[in-house]
Design a protein around this motif. Structure first.
Motif, PDB file in Angstrom:
ATOM      1  N   SER A  89       0.958  -1.124   0.134  1.00 14.61           N
ATOM      2  CA  SER A  89       0.102   0.237  -0.144  1.00 14.61           C
ATOM      3  C   SER A  89       0.663   1.239  -0.213  1.00 14.61           C
ATOM      4  O   SER A  89       0.247   2.035   0.339  1.00 14.61           O
ATOM      5  N   GLY A  90       2.148   0.733   0.265  1.00 17.16           N
ATOM      6  CA  GLY A  90       3.098   2.148  -0.103  1.00 17.16           C
ATOM      7  C   GLY A  90       3.833   2.171  -0.115  1.00 17.16           C
ATOM      8  O   GLY A  90       4.663   2.069  -1.344  1.00 17.16           O
ATOM      9  N   ARG A  91       5.715   2.515   0.707  1.00 23.18           N
ATOM     10  CA  ARG A  91       6.950   2.699   0.522  1.00 23.18           C
ATOM     11  C   ARG A  91       7.119   1.316   0.045  1.00 23.18           C
ATOM     12  O   ARG A  91       7.719   1.410  -1.489  1.00 23.18           O
ATOM     13  N   GLY A  92       6.697   0.455   0.391  1.00 18.87           N
ATOM     14  CA  GLY A  92       7.547  -0.970  -0.178  1.00 18.87           C
ATOM     15  C   GLY A  92       8.664  -1.925   0.120  1.00 18.87           C
ATOM     16  O   GLY A  92       9.005  -1.911  -0.303  1.00 18.87           O
ATOM     17  N   SER A  93       9.205  -0.876   1.098  1.00 16.83           N
ATOM     18  CA  SER A  93      10.698  -1.501   1.905  1.00 16.83           C
ATOM     19  C   SER A  93      10.927  -2.856   1.534  1.00 16.83           C
ATOM     20  O   SER A  93      11.738  -3.758   1.645  1.00 16.83           O
ATOM     21  N   ASN A  94       9.953  -3.747   2.361  1.00 15.94           N
ATOM     22  CA  ASN A  94       9.496  -5.207   2.744  1.00 15.94           C
ATOM     23  C   ASN A  94       9.597  -5.279   1.453  1.00 15.94           C
ATOM     24  O   ASN A  94      10.361  -7.109   0.494  1.00 15.94           O
ATOM     25  N   MET A  95       8.844  -5.043   0.093  1.00 18.60           N
ATOM     26  CA  MET A  95       8.866  -5.300  -1.297  1.00 18.60           C
ATOM     27  C   MET A  95      10.012  -6.018  -1.902  1.00 18.60           C
ATOM     28  O   MET A  95      10.569  -6.682  -2.950  1.00 18.60           O
TER      29      MET A  95
ATOM     30  N   PRO B 162      -3.128   3.363  -6.515  1.00 21.15           N
ATOM     31  CA  PRO B 162      -2.173   3.262  -7.721  1.00 21.15           C
ATOM     32  C   PRO B 162      -1.229   4.695  -7.595  1.00 21.15           C
ATOM     33  O   PRO B 162      -0.024   4.019  -7.904  1.00 21.15           O
ATOM     34  N   ASP B 163      -0.762   5.345  -6.179  1.00 18.02           N
ATOM     35  CA  ASP B 163       0.363   5.610  -6.869  1.00 18.02           C
ATOM     36  C   ASP B 163       1.695   5.539  -5.436  1.00 18.02           C
ATOM     37  O   ASP B 163       2.302   6.064  -5.284  1.00 18.02           O
ATOM     38  N   ALA B 164       0.991   4.706  -5.093  1.00 20.91           N
ATOM     39  CA  ALA B 164       2.629   3.786  -3.608  1.00 20.91           C
ATOM     40  C   ALA B 164       3.650   3.686  -4.442  1.00 20.91           C
ATOM     41  O   ALA B 164       3.792   3.625  -5.567  1.00 20.91           O
ATOM     42  N   ALA B 165       4.848   4.782  -3.572  1.00 21.93           N
ATOM     43  CA  ALA B 165       6.010   4.454  -3.446  1.00 21.93           C
ATOM     44  C   ALA B 165       6.997   3.266  -4.692  1.00 21.93           C
ATOM     45  O   ALA B 165       8.052   3.371  -5.098  1.00 21.93           O
ATOM     46  N   GLY B 166       6.364   2.280  -3.998  1.00 21.59           N
ATOM     47  CA  GLY B 166       6.270   0.647  -4.533  1.00 21.59           C
ATOM     48  C   GLY B 166       6.724   0.323  -5.792  1.00 21.59           C
ATOM     49  O   GLY B 166       7.560  -0.016  -6.013  1.00 21.59           O
ATOM     50  N   LEU B 167       5.474   1.070  -6.554  1.00 18.89           N
ATOM     51  CA  LEU B 167       5.491   0.879  -7.510  1.00 18.89           C
ATOM     52  C   LEU B 167       6.401   1.313  -8.539  1.00 18.89           C
ATOM     53  O   LEU B 167       6.665   0.314  -9.651  1.00 18.89           O
ATOM     54  N   ALA B 168       7.712   2.043  -7.685  1.00 18.45           N
ATOM     55  CA  ALA B 168       8.387   2.139  -9.040  1.00 18.45           C
ATOM     56  C   ALA B 168       9.199   1.302  -8.544  1.00 18.45           C
ATOM     57  O   ALA B 168       9.954   1.671  -9.651  1.00 18.45           O
ATOM     58  N   TYR B 169      10.176   1.305  -8.085  1.00 20.25           N
ATOM     59  CA  TYR B 169      10.713   0.245  -8.065  1.00 20.25           C
ATOM     60  C   TYR B 169      10.695  -1.312  -8.564  1.00 20.25           C
ATOM     61  O   TYR B 169      11.669  -1.782  -9.299  1.00 20.25           O
TER      62      TYR B 169
ATOM     63  N   ALA C 293      11.360  -0.985 -11.837  1.00 15.72           N
ATOM     64  CA  ALA C 293      12.408  -0.588 -12.433  1.00 15.72           C
ATOM     65  C   ALA C 293      13.284  -1.847 -12.533  1.00 15.72           C
ATOM     66  O   ALA C 293      14.098  -2.262 -13.435  1.00 15.72           O
ATOM     67  N   ASN C 294      12.046  -2.613 -11.321  1.00 13.63           N
ATOM     68  CA  ASN C 294      13.052  -4.305 -12.249  1.00 13.63           C
ATOM     69  C   ASN C 294      12.286  -5.281 -12.346  1.00 13.63           C
ATOM     70  O   ASN C 294      12.654  -6.180 -12.327  1.00 13.63           O
ATOM     71  N   GLY C 295      11.674  -4.667 -13.219  1.00 12.46           N
ATOM     72  CA  GLY C 295      10.436  -5.173 -15.188  1.00 12.46           C
ATOM     73  C   GLY C 295       9.405  -6.248 -14.124  1.00 12.46           C
ATOM     74  O   GLY C 295       9.249  -7.147 -14.722  1.00 12.46           O
ATOM     75  N   ILE C 296       9.330  -6.039 -13.022  1.00 13.40           N
ATOM     76  CA  ILE C 296       7.930  -6.865 -12.506  1.00 13.40           C
ATOM     77  C   ILE C 296       6.889  -6.167 -12.582  1.00 13.40           C
ATOM     78  O   ILE C 296       6.339  -5.133 -12.631  1.00 13.40           O
ATOM     79  N   PRO C 297       6.048  -7.452 -13.123  1.00  8.92           N
ATOM     80  CA  PRO C 297       4.272  -6.783 -13.657  1.00  8.92           C
ATOM     81  C   PRO C 297       3.119  -6.214 -12.004  1.00  8.92           C
ATOM     82  O   PRO C 297       4.051  -6.603 -10.920  1.00  8.92           O
ATOM     83  N   GLN C 298       2.501  -5.627 -12.254  1.00  6.95           N
ATOM     84  CA  GLN C 298       1.976  -4.854 -11.567  1.00  6.95           C
ATOM     85  C   GLN C 298       0.524  -4.700 -11.845  1.00  6.95           C
ATOM     86  O   GLN C 298       0.085  -4.461 -13.311  1.00  6.95           O
ATOM     87  N   PHE C 299      -0.165  -4.741 -10.891  1.00  7.71           N
ATOM     88  CA  PHE C 299      -2.025  -4.353 -11.177  1.00  7.71           C
ATOM     89  C   PHE C 299      -2.079  -3.715  -9.810  1.00  7.71           C
ATOM     90  O   PHE C 299      -1.336  -3.569  -8.489  1.00  7.71           O
ATOM     91  N   ALA C 300      -2.091  -2.758 -10.088  1.00  4.30           N
ATOM     92  CA  ALA C 300      -2.553  -0.791  -8.973  1.00  4.30           C
ATOM     93  C   ALA C 300      -3.707  -0.593  -9.356  1.00  4.30           C
ATOM     94  O   ALA C 300      -3.924  -0.250 -10.624  1.00  4.30           O
TER      95      ALA C 300
END
Ligand code: GAR
Length: 187
Positions: free
Chosen positions: A9-15, A39-46, A49-56
């Motif tokens: 839902s947010g920063r995504g450091s554990n992700m 939809p604008d969770a910071a973790g999505l950018a990471y 950048a790592n080429g991982i598909p996302q669903f937001a």
């Protein structure tokens, strides 16, 4: 490798820690999808950048079960076998929990069963505890409940505020979560 979906839902450091660990050749999982209800969770950018598909998609205006069915569909489409909640700040519907029973894990910033819920670091300080930490557990219908898979402990130090304590716990979370998930998948 087992296909893992991560919910944030947010920063995504554990992700990020889970993704980073997945790059090791002996890691039993790969991250197949990152899902965010913000939809604008910071973790999505990471993730991008790592080429991982996302669903937001925002959950706003949707019934819980309806939104969870959408997420479940995205996970299915991506061939996900295990789900890791990583700062996913939303309760899950019973059907979703049932569907992923035994294959969905969460990380919580306390030594469960102590300090379920929010604001764990401040509550630990207010209670004058001398030890704190993080827990990885299987997700069941009850909030921050379910069988404990692994825990990491940190000391509460003189002069700590909630931010300092959160930082100390987070360093441990980033080591604990990939290990605990890998262990679950290997067993
Ligand atoms: C982490 O400390 C995680 O343990 C906690 O939120 C933070 C998310 O940070 N989770 C919960 O409180 C769940 N109820 P991150 O987005 O950087 O991983």
């Amino acid at each position: 490798k087992a296909r893992v979906g991560i919910l944030i839902s947010g920063r995504g450091s554990n992700m990020a820690a889970l993704i980073e660990a997945s790059h090791a050749s002996d890691c039993p999982y790969e991250v197949a999808l990152v899902v965010s209800n913000v939809p604008d969770a910071a973790g999505l950018a990471y993730a991008a950048a790592n080429g991982i598909p996302q669903f937001a998609a925002s959950h706003k205006g949707m019934k819980r079960a309806e939104f969870d069915a959408l997420v479940d569909g995205a996970l299915r489409d991506a061939g996900v076998e295990y789900v890791a909640l990583a700062g996913y700040m939303r309760l899950l519907s019973p059907a979703f929990v049932d569907r992923w029973a035994g294959r969905m894990v969460n990380i919580h910033p306390s030594l469960l069963p102590a300090y379920k819920g929010l604001d764990t670091h401040q509550r630990v300080l207010d209670a004058g505890e001398t030890r704190h930490g993080a827990t990885v557990h299987l997700v069941t219908a009850e909030l921050d409940d379910g069988p404990i898979l692994a825990q990491a402990e940190v000391p509460v130090l003189e002069g700590d505020d909630a931010e300092a304590l959160a930082r100390r716990v987070l360093i441990e979370e980033h080591k604990l979560y990939p290990q605990a998930l890998a262990e679950l998948i290997r067993r």
